[in-house]
Design a protein around this motif. Structure first.
Motif, short mmCIF file in Angstrom:
data_model
loop_
_atom_site.label_atom_id
_atom_site.label_comp_id
_atom_site.label_asym_id
_atom_site.label_seq_id
_atom_site.Cartn_x
_atom_site.Cartn_y
_atom_site.Cartn_z
N MET A 1 10.00 13.86 -0.26
CA MET A 1 9.14 13.33 -1.30
C MET A 1 7.88 12.37 -0.60
SD MET A 1 10.21 10.97 -4.33
CE MET A 1 10.84 9.67 -3.67
N LYS A 2 6.70 12.82 -1.08
CA LYS A 2 5.61 11.79 -0.43
C LYS A 2 4.92 11.31 -1.94
CE LYS A 2 2.72 15.88 -0.35
NZ LYS A 2 1.73 16.85 0.51
N LEU A 3 4.51 10.23 -1.61
CA LEU A 3 3.98 9.36 -2.78
C LEU A 3 2.29 9.41 -2.44
CD1 LEU A 3 6.16 6.30 -2.62
CD2 LEU A 3 6.26 8.07 -3.90
N VAL A 4 1.69 9.62 -3.72
CA VAL A 4 0.18 9.94 -3.69
C VAL A 4 -0.30 9.08 -4.78
CG1 VAL A 4 0.17 12.01 -2.30
CG2 VAL A 4 0.20 12.03 -4.74
N ILE A 16 0.29 7.50 -0.11
CA ILE A 16 0.95 6.06 0.14
C ILE A 16 2.03 5.98 1.50
CG2 ILE A 16 1.97 4.14 -1.02
CD1 ILE A 16 -0.75 4.75 -1.99
N LYS A 17 1.88 5.25 2.37
CA LYS A 17 2.93 5.17 3.42
C LYS A 17 3.90 4.22 2.82
CE LYS A 17 -0.57 6.08 6.85
NZ LYS A 17 -1.41 5.36 7.92
N SER A 18 5.12 4.76 2.46
CA SER A 18 6.41 4.07 2.11
C SER A 18 7.36 4.99 1.84
CB SER A 18 5.91 3.51 0.70
OG SER A 18 7.22 2.70 0.08
N GLU A 29 8.83 -3.47 -2.59
CA GLU A 29 8.05 -3.40 -1.24
C GLU A 29 6.53 -3.97 -1.29
OE1 GLU A 29 6.82 0.24 1.74
OE2 GLU A 29 8.49 0.36 0.80
N LYS A 30 5.99 -3.40 -2.45
CA LYS A 30 4.40 -3.52 -2.29
C LYS A 30 4.05 -4.40 -3.40
CE LYS A 30 3.16 0.26 0.20
NZ LYS A 30 2.28 0.25 1.51
N GLY A 31 4.99 -4.82 -4.37
CA GLY A 31 4.49 -5.53 -5.33
C GLY A 31 4.07 -4.98 -6.61
N ASP A 32 3.73 -5.63 -7.93
CA ASP A 32 3.07 -4.78 -8.92
C ASP A 32 1.80 -4.02 -8.73
OD1 ASP A 32 5.16 -5.45 -10.62
OD2 ASP A 32 4.33 -7.13 -11.47
#
Length: 112
Positions: A1-4, A16-18, A29-32
């Motif tokens: 799965m990739k996050l966009v 999004i690199k996660s 990981e990134k915050g709100d």
């Protein structure tokens, strides 16, 4: 799965690199809210975790198809027609990607 996420400036999706499997994992990981630099127009925008969506990763599905084809050829030569059961392998890869995508997109974080 990739996050966009969607860039409002150039109207294109930005990856999004996660490796977060769920939205709460991404939040931890990134915050709100976090800054995202668009890959197309290089504009930096502040995005909320709910603005990120998951999409199935077609590369992983293609790898599953390749493994399925190779397994079918090998098992066909060893066991005959029963080897065609390995056609299920790409379906398992596809199902895993769709399930992970649905799980990520169905859960939202409360905005403050």
């Amino acid at each position: 799965m990739k996050l966009v996420t969607y860039c409002k400036s150039c109207k294109k999706d930005t990856r999004i690199k996660s490796n977060a499997a769920t939205r709460p994992d991404l939040q931890m990981e990134k915050g709100d809210e976090f800054n995202v630099s668009c890959q197309n127009c290089e504009k930096v925008e502040k995005k909320h975790v709910n603005d990120v969506k998951a999409e199935p990763n077609n590369t992983i599905i293609l790898i599953g198809v390749g493994i399925g084809i190779i397994a079918t050829i090998i098992l066909w030569s060893l066991f005959g027609a029963i080897g065609t059961v390995s056609v299920i392998i790409p379906l398992l890869f596809w199902y895993q990607q769709m399930d992970a995508t649905k799980g990520f997109n169905s859960y939202m974080i409360r905005r403050r």
